[in-house]
Design a protein around this motif. Structure first.
Motif, PDB file in Angstrom:
ATOM      1  N   GLU A 197     100.528  48.060  79.355  1.00 42.52           N
ATOM      2  CA  GLU A 197     101.293  47.762  78.148  1.00 42.52           C
ATOM      3  C   GLU A 197     102.633  47.109  78.477  1.00 42.52           C
ATOM      4  O   GLU A 197     103.092  46.221  77.755  1.00 42.52           O
ATOM      5  CB  GLU A 197     101.500  49.039  77.328  1.00 42.52           C
ATOM      6  CG  GLU A 197     100.237  49.513  76.627  1.00 42.52           C
ATOM      7  CD  GLU A 197     100.336  50.939  76.103  1.00 42.52           C
ATOM      8  OE1 GLU A 197      99.539  51.288  75.215  1.00 42.52           O
ATOM      9  OE2 GLU A 197     101.198  51.711  76.595  1.00 42.52           O
ATOM     10  N   VAL A 198     103.259  47.539  79.576  1.00 44.73           N
ATOM     11  CA  VAL A 198     104.503  46.900  80.017  1.00 44.73           C
ATOM     12  C   VAL A 198     104.233  45.439  80.385  1.00 44.73           C
ATOM     13  O   VAL A 198     104.994  44.535  80.032  1.00 44.73           O
ATOM     14  CB  VAL A 198     105.115  47.654  81.225  1.00 44.73           C
ATOM     15  CG1 VAL A 198     106.266  46.855  81.832  1.00 44.73           C
ATOM     16  CG2 VAL A 198     105.596  49.037  80.805  1.00 44.73           C
ATOM     17  N   GLU A 199     103.109  45.199  81.073  1.00 42.51           N
ATOM     18  CA  GLU A 199     102.727  43.835  81.448  1.00 42.51           C
ATOM     19  C   GLU A 199     102.485  42.977  80.209  1.00 42.51           C
ATOM     20  O   GLU A 199     102.928  41.821  80.135  1.00 42.51           O
ATOM     21  CB  GLU A 199     101.451  43.896  82.314  1.00 42.51           C
ATOM     22  CG  GLU A 199     101.066  42.581  82.946  1.00 42.51           C
ATOM     23  CD  GLU A 199      99.815  42.700  83.809  1.00 42.51           C
ATOM     24  OE1 GLU A 199      99.109  41.683  83.949  1.00 42.51           O
ATOM     25  OE2 GLU A 199      99.535  43.810  84.341  1.00 42.51           O
ATOM     26  N   GLU A 200     101.803  43.558  79.220  1.00 40.78           N
ATOM     27  CA  GLU A 200     101.532  42.833  77.971  1.00 40.78           C
ATOM     28  C   GLU A 200     102.840  42.507  77.248  1.00 40.78           C
ATOM     29  O   GLU A 200     103.021  41.417  76.707  1.00 40.78           O
ATOM     30  CB  GLU A 200     100.629  43.672  77.059  1.00 40.78           C
ATOM     31  CG  GLU A 200     100.250  42.958  75.766  1.00 40.78           C
ATOM     32  CD  GLU A 200      99.441  43.831  74.816  1.00 40.78           C
ATOM     33  OE1 GLU A 200      98.991  43.299  73.783  1.00 40.78           O
ATOM     34  OE2 GLU A 200      99.276  45.037  75.088  1.00 40.78           O
ATOM     35  N   PHE A 201     103.764  43.470  77.262  1.00 43.40           N
ATOM     36  CA  PHE A 201     105.064  43.273  76.609  1.00 43.40           C
ATOM     37  C   PHE A 201     105.797  42.088  77.218  1.00 43.40           C
ATOM     38  O   PHE A 201     106.273  41.195  76.508  1.00 43.40           O
ATOM     39  CB  PHE A 201     105.913  44.545  76.720  1.00 43.40           C
ATOM     40  CG  PHE A 201     107.314  44.399  76.181  1.00 43.40           C
ATOM     41  CD1 PHE A 201     107.572  44.566  74.837  1.00 43.40           C
ATOM     42  CD2 PHE A 201     108.365  44.065  77.028  1.00 43.40           C
ATOM     43  CE1 PHE A 201     108.857  44.417  74.333  1.00 43.40           C
ATOM     44  CE2 PHE A 201     109.654  43.922  76.540  1.00 43.40           C
ATOM     45  CZ  PHE A 201     109.899  44.098  75.184  1.00 43.40           C
ATOM     46  N   PHE A 202     105.884  42.055  78.550  1.00 42.13           N
ATOM     47  CA  PHE A 202     106.635  40.979  79.202  1.00 42.13           C
ATOM     48  C   PHE A 202     105.933  39.625  79.089  1.00 42.13           C
ATOM     49  O   PHE A 202     106.590  38.584  79.023  1.00 42.13           O
ATOM     50  CB  PHE A 202     106.924  41.334  80.666  1.00 42.13           C
ATOM     51  CG  PHE A 202     108.098  42.252  80.825  1.00 42.13           C
ATOM     52  CD1 PHE A 202     109.378  41.834  80.491  1.00 42.13           C
ATOM     53  CD2 PHE A 202     107.930  43.553  81.279  1.00 42.13           C
ATOM     54  CE1 PHE A 202     110.467  42.671  80.627  1.00 42.13           C
ATOM     55  CE2 PHE A 202     109.019  44.411  81.421  1.00 42.13           C
ATOM     56  CZ  PHE A 202     110.292  43.969  81.090  1.00 42.13           C
ATOM     57  N   ASP A 203     104.619  39.637  79.049  1.00 41.41           N
ATOM     58  CA  ASP A 203     103.873  38.392  78.856  1.00 41.41           C
ATOM     59  C   ASP A 203     104.173  37.805  77.473  1.00 41.41           C
ATOM     60  O   ASP A 203     104.439  36.601  77.339  1.00 41.41           O
ATOM     61  CB  ASP A 203     102.370  38.658  79.013  1.00 41.41           C
ATOM     62  CG  ASP A 203     101.539  37.402  78.804  1.00 41.41           C
ATOM     63  OD1 ASP A 203     101.740  36.431  79.571  1.00 41.41           O
ATOM     64  OD2 ASP A 203     100.703  37.391  77.884  1.00 41.41           O
TER      65      ASP A 203
END
Length: 309
Positions: free
Chosen positions: A282-288
């Motif tokens: 979810e952190v990766e999705e947020f930054f993407d």
């Protein structure tokens, strides 16, 4: 029965606010503008389990011609506001939060401004002053230097995010409801789309919206950082939605919208310590998603932010 000529419909979405509700309602009844002749108060009890419903009924009995009381199952603030809109008869509409108040002269000042500028604006906003756990002017009060018009394509820093501290023409609200799927910034998204139609709104520096910062930090803006929806859902439903709406309606993303998105991102980008809320994916999705949104924001807009570290 005398036919009421309501200048304002004040819609309050109420959920478990027994401690503050009297103060909010009284601030409307005690307005310099004659309450009994010109103000409709719509109290929407959104499934409260405290005494909020009983407090609403007390005022409904005291002012049966001015107060509408709606008792519904809990569905969230947007659901309650949308329900209240169905009963609004006033020329202008406001969504006072039930733990906040308006200063006594606010409605009179806003009414006078609207009547003088009726053909120019659909929205009029007032300064916000915080009280309670923290006090002082809101970060965005800098634009309230005097009562005037704000042309958003010329004054990109003059952003207005709060629907409760704004007043909207009833005719501008037709078929324009709050997004009930949004947990955060739903009022900002709703208001911004209305302001974008005319690309101008009014500000009344003499009015005042008193915004309570709760001692127990229980309001949505105070608890949001511990909720998954504060992050990815917010970027999708607010930031990306306003970018898409701008491109669809204007063909580009104006600097006013860029500035608004950049300003509001500051409350979400410091998420290194949110591992208890978000998974690594979810952190990766947020930054993407954040990276794709920032592609629409000019570098100088980011550097202009007054409160961004």
């Amino acid at each position: 029965m005398e036919q009421k000529n309501f200048f304002f419909s004040i819609i309050m979405a109420i959920y478990n606010v027994e401690e503050f509700l009297d103060e909010a309602i009284t601030s409307i009844i005690d307005q310099a503008l004659d309450f009994e002749h010109h103000i409709q108060l719509i109290l929407v009890n959104d499934g409260s389990v405290d005494a909020s419903g009983e407090i609403c009924l007390k005022y409904k009995e005291a002012y049966p011609e001015n107060i509408v009381f709606i008792d519904k199952e809990n569905g969230g603030a947007s659901s309650a506001r949308n329900e209240g809109l169905k009963y609004a008869k006033g020329k202008y509409i406001n969504f006072l939060d039930p733990d906040d108040t308006l200063s006594p002269s606010t409605l009179l000042k806003v009414y006078d401004f609207f009547e003088k500028n009726y053909s120019k604006v659909d929205v009029v906003s007032i300064p916000m002053m915080m009280f309670g756990k923290t006090s002082g002017p809101h970060l965005l009060n800098y634009k309230f230097d005097k009562t005037r018009l704000v042309h958003i394509l010329k004054e990109h820093t003059g952003i207005q995010l709060s629907a409760p501290s704004s007043f909207v023409k009833k005719e501008a609200v037709k078929n324009h409801f709050f997004n009930e799927d949004m947990a955060y910034a739903e009022d900002s998204e709703w208001l911004t789309k209305i302001i974008m139609k005319r690309q101008v709104y009014g500000i009344v520096s003499e009015g005042q919206y008193n915004y309570r910062r709760r001692e127990d930090a229980s309001s949505a803006t105070q608890t949001g950082k511990n909720d998954k929806k504060w992050y990815v859902d917010y970027l999708k439903n607010f930031s990306r939605e306003l970018i898409n709406h701008s491109i669809t309606t204007l063909g580009y993303v104006p600097r006013y919208i860029q500035y608004m998105i950049a300003y509001d991102l500051q409350w979400r980008i410091n998420i290194e310590d949110r591992t208890d809320v978000l998974t690594d994916k979810e952190v990766e999705e947020f930054f993407d998603l954040l990276e794709r949104i920032l592609a629409f924001i000019d570098d100088d807009i980011i550097f202009e932010q007054k409160s961004l570290n």
